[in-house]
Design an enzyme around this catalytic site. Structure first.
Site, PDB file in Angstrom:
ATOM      1  N   LYS A  53      35.788 -18.979   6.995  1.00  0.00           N
ATOM      2  CA  LYS A  53      34.989 -18.293   8.206  1.00  0.00           C
ATOM      3  C   LYS A  53      33.437 -18.830   7.922  1.00  0.00           C
ATOM      4  CE  LYS A  53      38.212 -14.784   8.853  1.00  0.00           C
ATOM      5  NZ  LYS A  53      38.893 -13.268   8.637  1.00  0.00           N
ATOM      6  N   GLN A  97      36.403  -7.993   6.144  1.00  0.00           N
ATOM      7  CA  GLN A  97      37.820  -8.654   5.971  1.00  0.00           C
ATOM      8  C   GLN A  97      38.876  -7.734   5.328  1.00  0.00           C
ATOM      9  OE1 GLN A  97      38.393 -12.314   6.158  1.00  0.00           O
ATOM     10  NE2 GLN A  97      40.527 -11.578   5.988  1.00  0.00           N
ATOM     11  N   ASP A 120      36.151  -8.812  15.842  1.00  0.00           N
ATOM     12  CA  ASP A 120      37.765  -8.892  15.704  1.00  0.00           C
ATOM     13  C   ASP A 120      38.379  -8.225  16.886  1.00  0.00           C
ATOM     14  OD1 ASP A 120      38.703 -10.287  13.455  1.00  0.00           O
ATOM     15  OD2 ASP A 120      37.968  -8.577  12.010  1.00  0.00           O
TER      16      ASP A 120
END
Ligand code: NAP
Length: 285
Positions: A53, A97, A120
């Protein structure tokens, strides 16, 4: 023999679009885009994802801010950090995460992220917006799957679409996105009866189960679009998908490989969501 859907190429074109728009908006509006990535503990797979990322941020011209926290971090400490990032103007998107260590309640952390920075799209506000079709961000993996289907040129309207898997991050939002594109959608799960028959009716089959090579060629309709979200290990420890590629490619019209299919799309769509977040926060249409 199926045509292979090249996730690396499609994801490269999404990242190129994002890089081009980021450069243009920096020039015209002085826009700077920042993504904060928070990782707790030392899970090696999570570490790889976070590094990827970071690299993707650099490639598209974003600033990335990494917060690598010790395994022993408390839920309160993590929530405090999320609150600081919610207020930090340099940070347009916040990604925590997953999975988190067991002593931390994932739901509490997801709910603490400001919906405007929830790139997300896991926050209940963003999930609700997806249900009513008025979303800003789409969850990255299902959004990536939609781009892959689009790349085949197959029109979803009126097609029989079957999604295997009903998780909150893949199966459920995937079904909703296919429905919004006028597919006739069936969602299957571990209690589904006659799975093979249902799959054989699918013009578009999206598989997100987490079981290596579970869907075989005899379950696939001739000419179908087959999208394999799975990231599994085969009997030799080699990365593979939920679809048995060898038998499936003989029946499908289009198929994604693993690796090189859905995987690269997830990060590309994260970059797209982060740019969208930055634009919205700056009041740019
Ligand atoms: P998950 O939360 O474990 O959900 C799996 C789903 O599959 C559940 O709904 C389950 O049904 C269903 N299922 C399990 N066994 C089944 C069976 N025998 N027949 C029919 N359905 C069955 O998994 P997930 O997070 O959605 O992930 C699915 C796969 O996608 C995993 O391999 C994961 O690694 C991969 N993934 C890849 C990416 C990417 O970027 N490429 C991103 C996310 C996930 P029940 O609900 O009845 O239990």
């Amino acid at each position: 023999m199926a045509q292979i859907i090249d996730g690396k190429a499609v994801s490269a074109s999404v990242k190129a679009e994002v890089a081009e728009e980021t450069a243009r908006l920096r020039e015209t509006n002085g826009l700077k885009v920042g993504l904060a990535v928070v990782i707790v503990g030392n899970d090696p797979a999570s570490r790889v994802y976070v590094n990827n990322k970071k690299k993707a941020c650099e490639a598209v011209g974003f600033q990335s801010y990494e917060y690598a926290l010790d395994e022993s971090t408390t839920q309160e400490q993590l929530l405090d950090l999320v609150n600081v990032l919610n207020r930090d103007d340099r940070v347009n998107g916040i990604l925590v995460q997953l999975p988190l260590p067991k002593h931390i309640d994932e739901k509490a952390v997801i709910n603490a992220i400001s919906p405007d920075k929830d790139v997300d799209a896991f926050h209940p506000v963003n999930v609700g917006k997806i249900m009513i079709g008025e979303y800003s961000f789409l969850p990255c993996t299902p959004a990536g799957v939609m781009r892959l289907i689009e790349s085949t040129g197959v029109d979803i309207t009126g097609k029989q679409c079957v999604v295997i898997g009903r998780s909150n991050i893949v199966g459920k939002p995937q079904a909703m996105l296919l429905l919004q594109k006028n597919g006739t959608v069936t969602i299957c799960h571990s209690k589904t009866k006659n799975l093979k028959e249902i799959c054989l009716g699918a013009d578009i089959l999206v598989v997100a189960i987490g079981r290596a090579k579970f869907v075989t060629g005899d379950m696939i309709k001739e000419g179908a679009v087959v999208i394999d979200v799975g990231m599994d290990r085969d009997e030799n420890g080699k990365l593979c998908g939920d679809v048995d590629f060898e038998s499936a490619e003989k029946k499908a019209g289009y198929i994604t490989p693993v690796p090189g299919g859905v995987g690269p799309m997830t990060i590309a769509m994260l970059m797209k969501n982060t740019l969208t977040a930055a634009k919205q926060q700056a009041g740019i249409e």
